[in-house]
Structure formats: C-alpha cells, structure tokens
Design a protein around this motif. Sequence first.
Motif, mmCIF file in Angstrom:
data_model
loop_
_atom_site.group_PDB
_atom_site.id
_atom_site.type_symbol
_atom_site.label_atom_id
_atom_site.label_comp_id
_atom_site.label_asym_id
_atom_site.label_seq_id
_atom_site.Cartn_x
_atom_site.Cartn_y
_atom_site.Cartn_z
ATOM 1 N N LYS A 40 0.825 -1.232 0.000
ATOM 2 C CA LYS A 40 0.000 0.000 0.000
ATOM 3 C C LYS A 40 0.850 1.269 0.000
ATOM 4 O O LYS A 40 0.496 2.277 0.609
ATOM 5 C CB LYS A 40 -0.955 0.024 1.210
ATOM 6 N N MET A 41 2.003 1.196 -0.691
ATOM 7 C CA MET A 41 2.907 2.336 -0.850
ATOM 8 C C MET A 41 3.599 2.214 -2.198
ATOM 9 O O MET A 41 3.799 1.104 -2.682
ATOM 10 C CB MET A 41 4.018 2.316 0.216
ATOM 11 N N THR A 42 4.000 3.359 -2.766
ATOM 12 C CA THR A 42 4.820 3.300 -3.973
ATOM 13 C C THR A 42 6.216 2.802 -3.593
ATOM 14 O O THR A 42 6.601 2.837 -2.409
ATOM 15 C CB THR A 42 4.949 4.687 -4.642
ATOM 16 N N ILE A 43 6.965 2.374 -4.588
ATOM 17 C CA ILE A 43 8.348 1.943 -4.331
ATOM 18 C C ILE A 43 9.144 3.110 -3.753
ATOM 19 O O ILE A 43 9.909 2.936 -2.800
ATOM 20 C CB ILE A 43 9.011 1.392 -5.619
ATOM 21 N N SER A 44 8.946 4.308 -4.288
ATOM 22 C CA SER A 44 9.637 5.489 -3.754
ATOM 23 C C SER A 44 9.313 5.704 -2.284
ATOM 24 O O SER A 44 10.200 6.011 -1.477
ATOM 25 C CB SER A 44 9.267 6.738 -4.550
ATOM 26 N N GLU A 45 8.048 5.548 -1.917
ATOM 27 C CA GLU A 45 7.639 5.721 -0.512
ATOM 28 C C GLU A 45 8.242 4.633 0.376
ATOM 29 O O GLU A 45 8.659 4.924 1.509
ATOM 30 C CB GLU A 45 6.113 5.687 -0.395
ATOM 31 N N ILE A 46 8.300 3.406 -0.130
ATOM 32 C CA ILE A 46 8.903 2.320 0.657
ATOM 33 C C ILE A 46 10.369 2.650 0.926
ATOM 34 O O ILE A 46 10.839 2.554 2.063
ATOM 35 C CB ILE A 46 8.763 0.956 -0.051
ATOM 36 N N PHE A 47 11.104 3.046 -0.119
ATOM 37 C CA PHE A 47 12.523 3.391 0.050
ATOM 38 C C PHE A 47 12.676 4.550 1.033
ATOM 39 O O PHE A 47 13.540 4.509 1.908
ATOM 40 C CB PHE A 47 13.163 3.763 -1.300
ATOM 41 N N LYS A 48 11.835 5.568 0.894
ATOM 42 C CA LYS A 48 11.947 6.763 1.737
ATOM 43 C C LYS A 48 11.560 6.479 3.186
ATOM 44 O O LYS A 48 12.253 6.894 4.117
ATOM 45 C CB LYS A 48 11.062 7.875 1.173
ATOM 46 N N THR A 118 10.643 9.037 -11.807
ATOM 47 C CA THR A 118 9.997 7.789 -11.377
ATOM 48 C C THR A 118 11.010 6.743 -10.924
ATOM 49 O O THR A 118 10.642 5.598 -10.672
ATOM 50 C CB THR A 118 9.142 7.187 -12.517
ATOM 51 N N ARG A 119 12.262 7.138 -10.837
ATOM 52 C CA ARG A 119 13.341 6.212 -10.473
ATOM 53 C C ARG A 119 14.067 6.730 -9.237
ATOM 54 O O ARG A 119 15.009 7.514 -9.337
ATOM 55 C CB ARG A 119 14.341 6.068 -11.625
ATOM 56 N N PRO A 120 13.656 6.277 -8.037
ATOM 57 C CA PRO A 120 14.218 6.853 -6.813
ATOM 58 C C PRO A 120 15.729 6.680 -6.674
ATOM 59 O O PRO A 120 16.390 7.525 -6.076
ATOM 60 C CB PRO A 120 13.476 6.122 -5.692
ATOM 61 N N LEU A 121 16.288 5.635 -7.241
ATOM 62 C CA LEU A 121 17.728 5.409 -7.078
ATOM 63 C C LEU A 121 18.583 6.369 -7.902
ATOM 64 O O LEU A 121 19.756 6.551 -7.610
ATOM 65 C CB LEU A 121 18.082 3.960 -7.439
ATOM 66 N N VAL A 122 18.007 6.988 -8.948
ATOM 67 C CA VAL A 122 18.806 7.866 -9.806
ATOM 68 C C VAL A 122 18.238 9.279 -9.912
ATOM 69 O O VAL A 122 18.784 10.105 -10.640
ATOM 70 C CB VAL A 122 18.965 7.270 -11.230
ATOM 71 N N SER A 123 17.193 9.566 -9.192
ATOM 72 C CA SER A 123 16.492 10.845 -9.357
ATOM 73 C C SER A 123 17.365 12.066 -9.080
ATOM 74 O O SER A 123 17.139 13.128 -9.650
ATOM 75 C CB SER A 123 15.248 10.886 -8.475
ATOM 76 N N GLU A 124 18.358 11.931 -8.242
ATOM 77 C CA GLU A 124 19.192 13.086 -7.854
ATOM 78 C C GLU A 124 20.501 13.176 -8.636
ATOM 79 O O GLU A 124 21.300 14.086 -8.391
ATOM 80 C CB GLU A 124 19.520 12.999 -6.352
ATOM 81 N N ASP A 127 23.686 14.039 -15.344
ATOM 82 C CA ASP A 127 23.928 13.108 -16.449
ATOM 83 C C ASP A 127 25.277 12.392 -16.359
ATOM 84 O O ASP A 127 25.376 11.206 -16.657
ATOM 85 C CB ASP A 127 23.796 13.828 -17.792
ATOM 86 N N ASP A 128 26.340 13.120 -15.960
ATOM 87 C CA ASP A 128 27.656 12.485 -15.832
ATOM 88 C C ASP A 128 27.641 11.425 -14.737
ATOM 89 O O ASP A 128 28.164 10.318 -14.922
ATOM 90 C CB ASP A 128 28.744 13.527 -15.528
ATOM 91 N N LYS A 129 27.071 11.765 -13.601
ATOM 92 C CA LYS A 129 26.995 10.815 -12.482
ATOM 93 C C LYS A 129 26.095 9.628 -12.841
ATOM 94 O O LYS A 129 26.336 8.515 -12.415
ATOM 95 C CB LYS A 129 26.476 11.499 -11.213
ATOM 96 N N LEU A 130 25.065 9.885 -13.610
ATOM 97 C CA LEU A 130 24.138 8.823 -14.011
ATOM 98 C C LEU A 130 24.864 7.766 -14.841
ATOM 99 O O LEU A 130 24.718 6.567 -14.594
ATOM 100 C CB LEU A 130 22.971 9.411 -14.808
ATOM 101 N N SER A 131 25.662 8.197 -15.783
ATOM 102 C CA SER A 131 26.414 7.270 -16.625
ATOM 103 C C SER A 131 27.374 6.428 -15.786
ATOM 104 O O SER A 131 27.476 5.210 -15.954
ATOM 105 C CB SER A 131 27.183 8.048 -17.696
ATOM 106 N N GLU A 132 28.064 7.081 -14.863
ATOM 107 C CA GLU A 132 28.994 6.393 -13.960
ATOM 108 C C GLU A 132 28.246 5.390 -13.076
ATOM 109 O O GLU A 132 28.688 4.255 -12.874
ATOM 110 C CB GLU A 132 29.693 7.452 -13.104
ATOM 111 N N LYS A 136 28.750 1.284 -13.148
ATOM 112 C CA LYS A 136 29.150 0.574 -11.930
ATOM 113 C C LYS A 136 28.145 -0.538 -11.607
ATOM 114 O O LYS A 136 28.525 -1.674 -11.327
ATOM 115 C CB LYS A 136 29.247 1.567 -10.773
ATOM 116 N N HIS A 137 26.863 -0.196 -11.647
ATOM 117 C CA HIS A 137 25.832 -1.190 -11.336
ATOM 118 C C HIS A 137 25.829 -2.347 -12.325
ATOM 119 O O HIS A 137 25.680 -3.502 -11.934
ATOM 120 C CB HIS A 137 24.454 -0.537 -11.318
#
Length: 171
Positions: A40-48, A118-124, A127-132, A136-137
């Motif tokens: 009964k929560m979004t994935i973002s809410e569960i993570f938060k 819509t992607r809590p793990l990469v929302s912040e 672009d350079d950090k996203l590619s890195e 890595k992942h």
Amino acid sequence: MKIILLGYMASGKSTIGREVSKKLNTNFIDLDDYISNREKMTISEIFKNKGEIYFRIKENKYLKEILDSEEDFILSLGGGTPCYAGNMDLIKASTATSIYIKASIKTLVDRLKNEKNTRPLVSELNDDKLSEYVAKHLFERRFFYEQADTTINSDNLTSKEVVTEIKKLLN
C-alpha cells in the motif's frame, strides 16, 4: 508457462512483459507494482519511509509468493531483484524461463534521463553521475543477470522486435 524478464532498470522489462503477455494471452505481473499493491505504498515511498533493506526483504517474500503460484505468468523483475537475498537461486530453481533483457550503458542512460522522476535510485544524479552509476551497477550485477536462461540484446531492437525474439524462443 512462466517467463521471468530481468535486466537493469529502463531495459524495457515492463514494456516488453506487457506486450508478451498480450501476445500469449498470459497474466502480466510487474514485481514492483505487485510489491506496491501489497504494501500500500509506492516503491519510492517504501525506500523513503522504510529503507532499502525493508524493500529487499519484501521483494524476496513476494517473489517467492509469485514463483510458488500455480498460475502462468510473465513476470518483470526490478533491476536489483536478481542480485539480493538469493533471488537468482530461487529463479533458477523454479520452473520459469528467465530472460535477460540486455541493453548498453548508453541506451540505459538515454532512457533513464527521461525517467528520473519515477526512479528513486537515480532521481538526484546529473547526467555524468548517471552514466557512472549505471556503468558501476551493470558491472556489479552482470554476474547475476548472465545466469538467466537466455539473453536478448535489445539495443538496436524495438520492443515489438524483442517480443518477436521471445516468441521465437518459446516455440
């Protein structure tokens, strides 16, 4: 028939899964949606609110629940699902066919740039950090992804073409 689609976030698992389920007239389950509905929560809410460890425990519980069902399904996993809590061992021990939807770092980053909200793990990430981050992942997760029964490289294919490839595999 039980089919599990795995791969990194934005590889197209959910889109492809929905299309395959329509073509095969089989139930489609998106594991993240399943978890959200049950919790009964979004994935973002569960993570938060509860944290990633809580999420991974629930993810494992609900994966087992789905795998143990008698129903046929097309199941789209979260990008990290195969990498935690022995989930890949559960998948390999099941009767399901697992398919790794593989995409390059460039393809994934291009897609994720448009989906950050819509992607809590990469929302912040910029672009350079996203590619890195993706590189890595993918390096860390490749070991798990490559244990799938089959791999389909989706880089130069439309989702419909990937669906056609999956249908060929099943015949």
